[in-house]
Design a protein around this motif. Structure first.
Motif, PDB file in Angstrom:
ATOM      1  N   GLN A  83       4.905  -7.995   6.037  1.00 17.37           N
ATOM      2  CA  GLN A  83       3.943  -5.805   6.349  1.00 17.37           C
ATOM      3  C   GLN A  83       2.344  -6.738   6.743  1.00 17.37           C
ATOM      4  N   ARG A  84       2.436  -5.565   8.056  1.00 16.29           N
ATOM      5  CA  ARG A  84       0.733  -5.799   7.877  1.00 16.29           C
ATOM      6  C   ARG A  84       0.416  -4.209   7.990  1.00 16.29           C
ATOM      7  N   PRO A  85      -0.705  -3.490   7.187  1.00 20.46           N
ATOM      8  CA  PRO A  85      -1.286  -2.350   7.336  1.00 20.46           C
ATOM      9  C   PRO A  85      -0.552  -1.595   8.858  1.00 20.46           C
ATOM     10  N   THR A  86      -1.300  -0.473   8.802  1.00 19.44           N
ATOM     11  CA  THR A  86      -0.371  -0.252   9.874  1.00 19.44           C
ATOM     12  C   THR A  86      -1.710   0.044  11.080  1.00 19.44           C
ATOM     13  N   ASP A  87      -3.222  -0.143  10.188  1.00 22.18           N
ATOM     14  CA  ASP A  87      -4.597   0.021  10.986  1.00 22.18           C
ATOM     15  C   ASP A  87      -5.261  -1.057  10.452  1.00 22.18           C
ATOM     16  N   THR A  88      -6.059  -1.111  11.003  1.00 26.69           N
ATOM     17  CA  THR A  88      -6.985  -2.164  10.334  1.00 26.69           C
ATOM     18  C   THR A  88      -8.276  -1.247   8.963  1.00 26.69           C
ATOM     19  N   GLU A  89      -8.546  -0.121   9.420  1.00 27.55           N
ATOM     20  CA  GLU A  89      -9.155   0.693   7.691  1.00 27.55           C
ATOM     21  C   GLU A  89      -7.989   0.471   6.935  1.00 27.55           C
ATOM     22  N   GLU A  90      -7.516   0.682   7.388  1.00 29.74           N
ATOM     23  CA  GLU A  90      -6.144   0.574   5.882  1.00 29.74           C
ATOM     24  C   GLU A  90      -6.037  -0.874   5.570  1.00 29.74           C
ATOM     25  N   GLN A  91      -6.098  -1.998   6.021  1.00 29.27           N
ATOM     26  CA  GLN A  91      -5.964  -3.559   5.553  1.00 29.27           C
ATOM     27  C   GLN A  91      -7.287  -3.608   5.294  1.00 29.27           C
ATOM     28  N   ARG A  92      -8.909  -2.929   5.346  1.00 28.19           N
ATOM     29  CA  ARG A  92      -9.888  -3.220   5.368  1.00 28.19           C
ATOM     30  C   ARG A  92      -9.969  -1.811   3.812  1.00 28.19           C
ATOM     31  N   ARG A  93      -9.507  -0.546   3.664  1.00 25.40           N
ATOM     32  CA  ARG A  93      -9.407  -0.600   1.912  1.00 25.40           C
ATOM     33  C   ARG A  93      -8.511  -1.165   0.881  1.00 25.40           C
ATOM     34  N   VAL A  94      -7.216  -1.707   1.603  1.00 23.78           N
ATOM     35  CA  VAL A  94      -6.953  -2.902   1.017  1.00 23.78           C
ATOM     36  C   VAL A  94      -7.486  -3.820   0.502  1.00 23.78           C
ATOM     37  N   THR A  95      -8.231  -4.845   0.959  1.00 23.93           N
ATOM     38  CA  THR A  95      -8.699  -5.775   1.022  1.00 23.93           C
ATOM     39  C   THR A  95      -9.619  -5.325  -0.184  1.00 23.93           C
ATOM     40  N   ASP A  96     -10.808  -4.240  -0.003  1.00 24.11           N
ATOM     41  CA  ASP A  96     -12.450  -3.661  -1.253  1.00 24.11           C
ATOM     42  C   ASP A  96     -11.057  -3.964  -1.766  1.00 24.11           C
ATOM     43  N   ALA A  97     -10.474  -3.177  -2.125  1.00 24.38           N
ATOM     44  CA  ALA A  97      -9.743  -2.891  -3.610  1.00 24.38           C
ATOM     45  C   ALA A  97      -9.690  -3.411  -4.008  1.00 24.38           C
ATOM     46  N   LEU A  98      -8.690  -5.068  -3.137  1.00 28.88           N
ATOM     47  CA  LEU A  98      -8.621  -5.673  -4.224  1.00 28.88           C
ATOM     48  C   LEU A  98      -9.300  -6.962  -4.696  1.00 28.88           C
ATOM     49  N   PHE A  99     -10.429  -7.373  -3.508  1.00 30.73           N
ATOM     50  CA  PHE A  99     -11.128  -8.581  -3.934  1.00 30.73           C
ATOM     51  C   PHE A  99     -12.790  -7.650  -4.764  1.00 30.73           C
ATOM     52  N   GLY A 100     -12.843  -6.502  -4.410  1.00 33.70           N
ATOM     53  CA  GLY A 100     -14.865  -5.903  -4.403  1.00 33.70           C
ATOM     54  C   GLY A 100     -15.071  -5.593  -3.017  1.00 33.70           C
ATOM     55  N   THR A 101     -16.040  -6.008  -3.574  1.00 34.64           N
ATOM     56  CA  THR A 101     -16.656  -4.824  -2.546  1.00 34.64           C
ATOM     57  C   THR A 101     -19.010  -5.081  -2.792  1.00 34.64           C
ATOM     58  N   GLY A 102     -19.620  -5.159  -2.333  1.00 27.27           N
ATOM     59  CA  GLY A 102     -21.133  -4.994  -2.190  1.00 27.27           C
ATOM     60  C   GLY A 102     -21.483  -7.324  -2.504  1.00 27.27           C
TER      61      GLY A 102
END
Length: 163
Positions: A61-80
């Motif tokens: 399963q892939r997120p429906t859009d790249t924005e959702e994918q970015r939010r999941v990746t950022d939430a999972l691995f952190g940002t900054g």
């Protein structure tokens, strides 16, 4: 930085473990230490993502859009900027965030994310050439994580929340 695909692969490998843990008959042998820690880490990261209104990734399963994918990746691995950094004798620099769901799961499992990062990075890269102190820290923190993971999985199993 790990990608959504990395998470999907990890989930694909660990999803059966979570189901086995939830459905295990008394005669089923317990999970090994590595699988126990991985399964608890997936459970913790899934709960963290869900609390943020995000859908934990699943194999195929892939997120429906790249924005959702970015939010999941950022939430999972952190940002900054990565807060944890270790330079290996080879000169290779390893970095990790302390603000994502994965970091929270590691903190919960190992009790000290920074110490675990340093010990695991050193031992995993240098193997038997790692300093004795780092090898000792690795063993101690790993044992702590296994005990914690067993408690987490048992609690989830009793509550019926491993799926």
């Amino acid at each position: 930085m790990p990608t959504y695909q990395h998470r999907a692969v990890a989930v694909a490998l660990l999803a059966p473990l979570t189901i086995v843990t939830a459905c295990a008959a008394p005669k089923t042998p317990p999970l090994g230490a590595d699988d126990t820690v991985r399964a608890a880490q997936v459970l913790l990261t899934d709960h963290c993502l869900t609390r943020q209104g995000l859908t934990p990734p699943r194999p195929g399963q892939r997120p429906t859009d790249t924005e959702e994918q970015r939010r999941v990746t950022d939430a999972l691995f952190g940002t900054g900027r990565a807060e944890l950094t270790l330079t290996l004798p080879s000169g290779h620099e390893v970095r990790q965030h302390t603000d994502g769901c994965l970091a929270r799961a590691q903190q919960h499992l190992y009790g000290d994310q920074e110490r675990w990062f340093r010990a695991s990075t050193t031992v995993n890269n240098l193997k038997d050439k790692a300093p004795a102190g780092e090898r000792t820290a690795y063993r101690e923190l790993r044992a702590h994580a296994v005990r914690t993971a067993r408690t987490i999985l048992q609690s989830a199993h009793e509550k019926g929340t491993t799926r």
